[in-house]
Design a protein around this motif. Sequence first.
Motif, PDB file in Angstrom:
ATOM      1  N   ARG A 163      19.960 -58.914  44.964  1.00 15.82           N
ATOM      2  CA  ARG A 163      19.197 -57.976  45.787  1.00 15.82           C
ATOM      3  C   ARG A 163      17.700 -58.089  45.547  1.00 15.82           C
ATOM      4  NH1 ARG A 163      16.937 -52.763  45.828  1.00 15.82           N
ATOM      5  NH2 ARG A 163      17.441 -51.567  47.711  1.00 15.82           N
ATOM      6  N   ASP A 164      17.303 -58.280  44.314  1.00 18.08           N
ATOM      7  CA  ASP A 164      15.887 -58.223  43.969  1.00 18.08           C
ATOM      8  C   ASP A 164      15.338 -59.554  43.448  1.00 18.08           C
ATOM      9  OD1 ASP A 164      15.664 -55.444  44.575  1.00 18.08           O
ATOM     10  OD2 ASP A 164      16.676 -55.004  42.681  1.00 18.08           O
ATOM     11  N   CYS A 165      15.874 -60.670  43.922  1.00 18.68           N
ATOM     12  CA  CYS A 165      15.384 -61.955  43.407  1.00 18.68           C
ATOM     13  C   CYS A 165      14.060 -62.338  44.071  1.00 18.68           C
ATOM     14  CB  CYS A 165      16.418 -63.061  43.604  1.00 18.68           C
ATOM     15  SG  CYS A 165      16.803 -63.438  45.301  1.00 18.68           S
ATOM     16  N   SER A 166      13.377 -63.296  43.481  1.00 14.52           N
ATOM     17  CA  SER A 166      12.078 -63.735  43.980  1.00 14.52           C
ATOM     18  C   SER A 166      12.189 -64.280  45.400  1.00 14.52           C
ATOM     19  CB  SER A 166      11.503 -64.815  43.054  1.00 14.52           C
ATOM     20  OG  SER A 166      11.352 -64.332  41.739  1.00 14.52           O
ATOM     21  N   GLN A 167      11.101 -64.148  46.160  1.00 17.86           N
ATOM     22  CA  GLN A 167      11.048 -64.610  47.540  1.00 17.86           C
ATOM     23  C   GLN A 167      10.036 -65.758  47.658  1.00 17.86           C
ATOM     24  OE1 GLN A 167      12.916 -62.948  50.025  1.00 17.86           O
ATOM     25  NE2 GLN A 167      13.801 -61.703  48.383  1.00 17.86           N
ATOM     26  N   PRO A 168      10.273 -66.723  48.566  1.00 22.40           N
ATOM     27  CA  PRO A 168      11.502 -66.962  49.322  1.00 22.40           C
ATOM     28  C   PRO A 168      12.648 -67.357  48.387  1.00 22.40           C
ATOM     29  CG  PRO A 168       9.623 -68.158  50.270  1.00 22.40           C
ATOM     30  CD  PRO A 168       9.210 -67.700  48.907  1.00 22.40           C
TER      31      PRO A 168
ATOM     32  N   GLY B 157      21.503 -62.353  39.342  1.00 23.83           N
ATOM     33  CA  GLY B 157      21.229 -60.920  39.275  1.00 23.83           C
ATOM     34  C   GLY B 157      22.201 -60.124  40.126  1.00 23.83           C
ATOM     35  N   PRO B 158      22.129 -58.768  40.050  1.00 22.91           N
ATOM     36  CA  PRO B 158      23.031 -57.897  40.813  1.00 22.91           C
ATOM     37  C   PRO B 158      22.857 -58.055  42.322  1.00 22.91           C
ATOM     38  CG  PRO B 158      21.915 -56.685  39.064  1.00 22.91           C
ATOM     39  CD  PRO B 158      21.222 -58.001  39.172  1.00 22.91           C
TER      40      PRO B 158
ATOM     41  N   PRO C 164      15.281 -54.847  50.184  1.00 20.56           N
ATOM     42  CA  PRO C 164      13.885 -54.701  50.614  1.00 20.56           C
ATOM     43  C   PRO C 164      13.347 -55.907  51.387  1.00 20.56           C
ATOM     44  CG  PRO C 164      14.147 -54.033  48.331  1.00 20.56           C
ATOM     45  CD  PRO C 164      15.433 -54.671  48.741  1.00 20.56           C
ATOM     46  N   ARG C 165      13.696 -57.106  50.933  1.00 24.53           N
ATOM     47  CA  ARG C 165      13.231 -58.314  51.611  1.00 24.53           C
ATOM     48  C   ARG C 165      14.243 -59.427  51.412  1.00 24.53           C
ATOM     49  NH1 ARG C 165       7.846 -62.145  50.662  1.00 24.53           N
ATOM     50  NH2 ARG C 165       7.725 -62.901  52.800  1.00 24.53           N
TER      51      ARG C 165
END
Length: 310
Positions: A114-119, A128-129, A273-274
Amino acid sequence: MAKDAKIYVAGHMGMVGSALVRNLEAKGYLNIVTRSRSELDLLDQKAVQTFFKSEKPDYVFLAAAKVGGIHANNTYRADFIYENLMVEANVISSAHQAGCLQMCFLGSSCIYPRDCSQPIKEEYLLTGPLEPTNEPYAIAKIAGIKLCESYNRQYGTHYVSVMPTNLYGPNDSYDLSNSHVLPALIRKAHEAKVGGDKELVVWGSGKPMREFLYVDDMADACVFLMEQGISDGVFNVGTGVDVTIAELAKTVMKVVGFNGEILFDASKPDGTPRKLLNVDQMKDLGWQAKTLLSDGIAKAYADFLTSTSA
């Protein structure tokens, strides 16, 4: 792929599968095998094994899946994990038993944390979760990736996994109870326009950022990988460009011709979120998406009008 190779498209009546059939036919592939759910229930292991033993396809595109938006994923959690796990296991195992060496498995970008680095790079898988609202579906798709990877390692098969970003286009679902955000916005904007409403209600805050890929571009990427003889790995497929949900809603309103205001319903979930995919691997191979978002939405709206008037 030889033009006369036997190609099985699982899920050919859905948005993804029908796009694959269109792409294959347009490129001159002459021997495409399809089965409707009434003809072949992919949840039935014995039936799937019998089908593969009889047809012995050279290539398989596994596009059959139970799909839906945030509401459907969060409500029918057991159905999403069970049905997708069973379909993947039955098709991948039966394909191997029948001697099929080449397969393209269709996953989803929700496999990533859900909250990994973008792109998001393919290497971020399992770091991660997951997003809680669609975790069961994501876990099923991760299992499909690992099935392909494991069959390749143990049996020498050539099963490739494609992770498309948010898809839209012909044969999408416009049912508000289980549709994804873009088709839902198309339907809401159209109904608001026809009904003379002054507002378009959009779930959440409008701040999350999403990437959208026209389904025919996705199909082209899948066929491209098979034609290039890519035999292993996970490949992100997207545009490399994202927009906020608010920006998306404005684009849909412009295409549909609805001139009202946007009302954000903050009581509804935003989700991740993104979510923007890193598509460098596909670019390095020589493939890029071609359809601009506004052009794709116009095509999708035309499909919506056709489907609702039928």
